[in-house]
Scaffold this active site. Structure first.
Site, PDB file in Angstrom:
ATOM      1  N   ASP A 264      25.199   4.913 -34.329  1.00 27.79           N
ATOM      2  CA  ASP A 264      25.688   6.487 -33.519  1.00 27.79           C
ATOM      3  C   ASP A 264      24.585   6.905 -33.165  1.00 27.79           C
ATOM      4  O   ASP A 264      23.239   6.845 -33.753  1.00 27.79           O
ATOM      5  CB  ASP A 264      26.292   7.129 -34.871  1.00 27.79           C
ATOM      6  CG  ASP A 264      25.085   7.841 -35.747  1.00 27.79           C
ATOM      7  OD1 ASP A 264      24.601   7.172 -36.597  1.00 27.79           O
ATOM      8  OD2 ASP A 264      24.812   9.195 -35.366  1.00 27.79           O
ATOM      9  N   CYS A 303      29.943   0.955 -12.430  1.00 24.99           N
ATOM     10  CA  CYS A 303      30.288   1.656 -13.538  1.00 24.99           C
ATOM     11  C   CYS A 303      31.858   1.858 -13.580  1.00 24.99           C
ATOM     12  O   CYS A 303      32.508   2.261 -12.317  1.00 24.99           O
ATOM     13  CB  CYS A 303      29.611   2.913 -13.908  1.00 24.99           C
ATOM     14  SG  CYS A 303      30.303   3.602 -15.402  1.00 24.99           S
TER      15      CYS A 303
END
Lengths: 364, 364
Positions: A264, A303
């Protein structure tokens, strides 16, 4: 069993696995977007689902202070409160008590502290942290630990570790809700034998998964990776391993190579808010900078995020930041979270396809 | 013909119509969300499409200053710059020059002014405004006018009107891009004969549509509706009528009853940012207020917006505002824009179904 090991990379310690929580499957290696205050900053739950986030984080310390546990209990937990249907991991609050709060007084059972918001006094220890995480009803609960400051002498680190181990045992003894998983946290600062000792003792206590904490606190990248190397080999193969608060794309892939499954980091959302976008193999570009004022190409032609796929240009995003419009923050945050989730997906596919070493080399 | 009148309400002057622009159909009566600086605040183009917005506004004055016309020309206009595929109406900049800028000096050909951002000097008149709107390449172009301040004496209003008529004639003479529609703007303050005279002269000049401007500038609601009553009967039936900057749900429905087809207002987005949500028949509730901290119901049980449909609670939204999270602004803005677009849809359906008078009564 909550964790299934699906495949091991023959050339490194990288693993492809799967955690099953009460809210679904989490494919590992996984990146978990950070939802500190019951929201991943600037994103909606629908966007996170579209991004294929399988698990997000919540923060015990922040949610304990605001909205507070009475409201969280009335809401029926963090999932219902925030309208997120997939898995949630909550931290124990330990890290924030040590990094954010004031007037800390450490006792054998936890920490007296003053809120960083209004100075009001609270006590948080393993008993309280487990009770809060029961109320939040997260899928993965973190044990309460002391995040050893960096730098720490060996004696300081050892003393801190002993306290952490006491607190983790107490955390282990608390009852959780049915199906909540509980992770222990390896501390020990930069000291190999302390990390190893902590890992061994945690395995003895027995958790559903194991985190490596006390990293990303100011140490060098080699020191961080050394902390991983010191702990990972002593953690059970059939349990997930989580490197807390890490990190850059390179740090993530290097840690995967050392056997870590879960990550994270606030980087994608924080840099997104500040107008920096991830591209290529971990580089960032300052989309909000004046030099992009006439750049009519997307952040990254290749992307697949909403912003790039729909050809929102750097010139437009730069304009939005320049005039302070929320959509700018939204687009770069979306792009960055996509980048990290896509990185984890690429890593999983590379382990499956036997090309992890090639992928890893690209990020050197 | 750009405007088709589909149905007239037998009990009022309400009309159901359809404008065709180069970017599609706009069903009237229509509410146009305001996208001042090339974005409807806090929303994405995808969200606006999902909300069924058929047309949004852009602001000449703001876009002229930032990002400026060089960038807008390089981008190929406002649609391409902001990635919005449906219709756009741009104002002329007149209103903002008079309400925002400093050191104004009015000449027969326009206004010298200093930017409210950095004080730099500019000149904006009908020639410049039309050139800018050509560059923005909006679907509907507004004539350049002087927004008469409120209150104004009869003589002041008449003098201002004469200048406006000169500027609107000049606006009419400028060449636009193929397919751009051009609207005139009725001024005349609160004076019935000035409004009537302006309407008649504009019709003589000949525009694709007619706006009623100089309203929502501090006058009372009866004065505003009187301005509509003074102008609307003198505007051609086969052209759309647009009441600029209006208004509350009640004001919108009352103006529809007087023959107005188009509306824009910052209210749904501005109140959304400040945590106030529209409910029922035009009431607002302060979702961010502490009294909703434990209210686990959506803003409006019967609302079909993303926030209400997915049961985001007032308690959650209040929390998001309380801690300053962007998602709070997003959810209330989405809800409010949905409310106004849904109001316009209800109005259209009521005119079609012969129930407009009943709907109108609910908003009294």
């Amino acid at each position: 069993m909550a964790f299934e090991l699906l495949k091991k990379d023959p050339q490194s310690a990288a693993r492809r696995g799967r955690i099953t929580t009460r809210h679904g499957i989490v494919n590992t290696p996984v990146f978990m977007p950070v939802g500190t205050r019951a929201t991943v900053k600037a994103l909606s739950p629908a966007e996170l689902e579209e991004l294929n986030a399988e698990i997000i984080l919540g923060n015990t310390y922040h949610l304990f202070l605001r909205p507070g546990m009475e409201i969280m209990a009335l809401a029926g937990g963090l999932h219902k409160f925030s309208n997120w249907q997939r898995s949630i991991l909550t931290d124990s609050g330990g890290f924030q008590v040590f990094s954010l709060s004031k007037l800390r007084k450490v006792t054998p059972d936890g920490v007296k502290f003053a809120s960083h918001i209004d100075g009001s006094k609270f006590f948080l220890g393993p008993v309280e942290s487990m009770a809060i995480q029961r109320t939040l009803d997260s899928d993965i609960v973190m044990a309460f630990d002391e995040c050893t400051p960096y730098p720490a002498t060996y004696l300081e680190a050892e003393k801190s570790l002993n306290l952490t181990l006491r607190w983790e045992r107490m955390s282990r003894e608390q009852t959780l809700n049915d199906g909540q998983l509980r992770f222990g946290i390896v501390q020990g600062s930069i000291y190999e034998d302390l990390r190893q000792r902590c890992a061994r003792e945690l395995v003895e206590i027995g958790f559903d998964g194991y985190a490596i904490g006390g990293v990303s606190v100011g140490e060098s990248e080699p020191e961080m990776l050394h902390a991983v190397d010191s702990a990972a080999p002593f953690l059970p193969e059939n349990a997930p391993r989580y490197l807390m608060g890490v990190g850059t794309p390179r740090q993530i892939i290097e840690s995967v190579a050392r056997g870590v499954d879960m990550f994270d980091c606030v980087m994608p959302t924080r840099l997104g808010r500040h107008g920096s976008a991830f591209v290529g193999f971990g580089e960032t570009i300052p989309v909000k900078a004046g030099k992009y004022a006439k750049d009519f190409t997307p952040i990254d032609e290749n992307c697949g995020c909403y912003a790039c796929r729909n050809k929102f240009t750097k010139a437009y995003i730069r304009h939005l930041f320049n005039v302070g419009e929320i959509l700018g923050v939204r687009l770069v945050t979306l792009h960055n979270v996509y980048y990290f989730l896509n990185l984890a997906r690429q890593i999983r596919e590379a382990i499956e396809g036997g090309t992890f070493t090639e992928l890893r080399q690209k990020f050197q």
